[in-house]
Design a protein around this motif. Structure first.
Motif, short mmCIF file in Angstrom:
data_model
loop_
_atom_site.label_atom_id
_atom_site.label_comp_id
_atom_site.label_asym_id
_atom_site.label_seq_id
_atom_site.Cartn_x
_atom_site.Cartn_y
_atom_site.Cartn_z
N GLY A 107 -54.94 89.50 36.91
CA GLY A 107 -54.27 90.43 36.01
C GLY A 107 -54.28 91.87 36.49
N GLU A 108 -55.13 92.21 37.43
CA GLU A 108 -55.18 93.58 37.95
C GLU A 108 -54.04 93.81 38.94
N SER A 109 -53.63 95.08 39.04
CA SER A 109 -52.58 95.47 39.98
C SER A 109 -53.02 96.67 40.80
N VAL A 110 -52.42 96.81 41.96
CA VAL A 110 -52.61 97.98 42.79
C VAL A 110 -51.25 98.34 43.39
N VAL A 111 -51.01 99.63 43.57
CA VAL A 111 -49.79 100.09 44.24
C VAL A 111 -50.20 100.60 45.62
N LEU A 112 -49.69 99.94 46.64
CA LEU A 112 -49.94 100.36 48.02
C LEU A 112 -48.84 101.33 48.42
N HIS A 113 -49.22 102.51 48.86
CA HIS A 113 -48.26 103.53 49.28
C HIS A 113 -48.12 103.46 50.80
N ILE A 114 -46.93 103.06 51.24
CA ILE A 114 -46.67 102.87 52.67
C ILE A 114 -45.77 103.98 53.16
N ALA A 115 -46.30 104.80 54.05
CA ALA A 115 -45.53 105.90 54.62
C ALA A 115 -44.68 105.38 55.77
N THR A 116 -43.38 105.53 55.63
CA THR A 116 -42.45 105.14 56.70
C THR A 116 -41.15 105.93 56.55
N ALA A 117 -40.55 106.25 57.66
CA ALA A 117 -39.25 106.89 57.66
C ALA A 117 -38.21 105.98 58.32
N ASP A 118 -38.63 104.77 58.69
CA ASP A 118 -37.77 103.82 59.38
C ASP A 118 -36.66 103.33 58.43
N ALA A 119 -35.42 103.53 58.82
CA ALA A 119 -34.28 103.17 57.96
C ALA A 119 -34.24 101.67 57.65
N VAL A 178 -47.47 90.00 56.94
CA VAL A 178 -47.75 91.44 56.84
C VAL A 178 -48.78 91.73 55.75
N LEU A 179 -48.61 91.16 54.58
CA LEU A 179 -49.53 91.36 53.46
C LEU A 179 -50.52 90.19 53.44
N ARG A 180 -51.77 90.46 53.74
CA ARG A 180 -52.74 89.40 53.92
C ARG A 180 -53.98 89.66 53.07
N SER A 181 -54.75 88.62 52.85
CA SER A 181 -56.03 88.76 52.17
C SER A 181 -56.99 87.71 52.72
N ALA A 182 -58.25 87.87 52.36
CA ALA A 182 -59.24 86.88 52.78
C ALA A 182 -58.92 85.52 52.17
N PHE A 218 -54.94 93.45 52.33
CA PHE A 218 -54.55 94.55 53.21
C PHE A 218 -53.12 94.34 53.71
N CYS A 219 -52.48 95.44 54.02
CA CYS A 219 -51.09 95.41 54.48
C CYS A 219 -51.03 95.90 55.92
N MET A 220 -50.56 95.04 56.80
CA MET A 220 -50.41 95.40 58.21
C MET A 220 -49.00 95.97 58.40
N GLU A 235 -53.92 103.18 51.18
CA GLU A 235 -55.05 102.40 50.71
C GLU A 235 -55.56 101.46 51.80
N GLY A 236 -56.85 101.22 51.80
CA GLY A 236 -57.43 100.26 52.73
C GLY A 236 -57.49 98.90 52.06
N MET A 237 -58.52 98.14 52.37
CA MET A 237 -58.68 96.83 51.74
C MET A 237 -59.07 97.00 50.28
N VAL A 238 -58.44 96.20 49.43
CA VAL A 238 -58.78 96.20 48.00
C VAL A 238 -58.96 94.76 47.54
N SER A 239 -59.80 94.58 46.54
CA SER A 239 -59.97 93.29 45.90
C SER A 239 -59.52 93.43 44.46
N LEU A 240 -58.89 92.37 43.93
CA LEU A 240 -58.33 92.40 42.59
C LEU A 240 -58.80 91.20 41.79
N LEU A 241 -59.09 91.43 40.52
CA LEU A 241 -59.37 90.35 39.59
C LEU A 241 -58.07 89.88 38.98
#
Length: 89
Positions: free
Chosen positions: A52-64, A78-82, A30-32, A44-50
């Motif tokens: 070789g797998e990938s995920v693209v997290l889409h982070i909405a921000t307008a902060d310069a 910021v980017l954490r996992s179990a 998960f990304c805080m 995206e919420g929490m995801v688990s990956l095997l």
């Protein structure tokens, strides 16, 4: 400690796209995003990956500042996992 995943972050039209690729099993990633920008949100919420797998997290921000340094969303606090949890008994 070896990281269980690799990352690549790029600024996008509406925020940041953070690609996470598993090197080994990644549990409950998960990304805080609010640690970088208080108004940021992650689609995206929490995801688990095997391995070789990938995920693209889409982070909405307008902060310069966040858009100037998209890698800030991939830092260890910021980017954490179990996988980050450890037993001390």
């Amino acid at each position: 400690m070896k990281l269980a995943f690799g990352t690549a972050a790029v600024a996008a039209e509406d925020g940041v796209e953070l690609t996470v690729t598993a090197k080994s099993y990644v549990r409950d990633l998960f990304c805080m995003a609010d640690k970088v920008d208080a108004k940021a949100s992650v689609v995206e919420g929490m995801v688990s990956l095997l391995p070789g797998e990938s995920v693209v997290l889409h982070i909405a921000t307008a902060d310069a500042a966040a858009l100037a340094d998209p890698g800030a969303f991939a830092t260890a606090n910021v980017l954490r996992s179990a996988n980050d949890l450890k037993r001390e008994w």
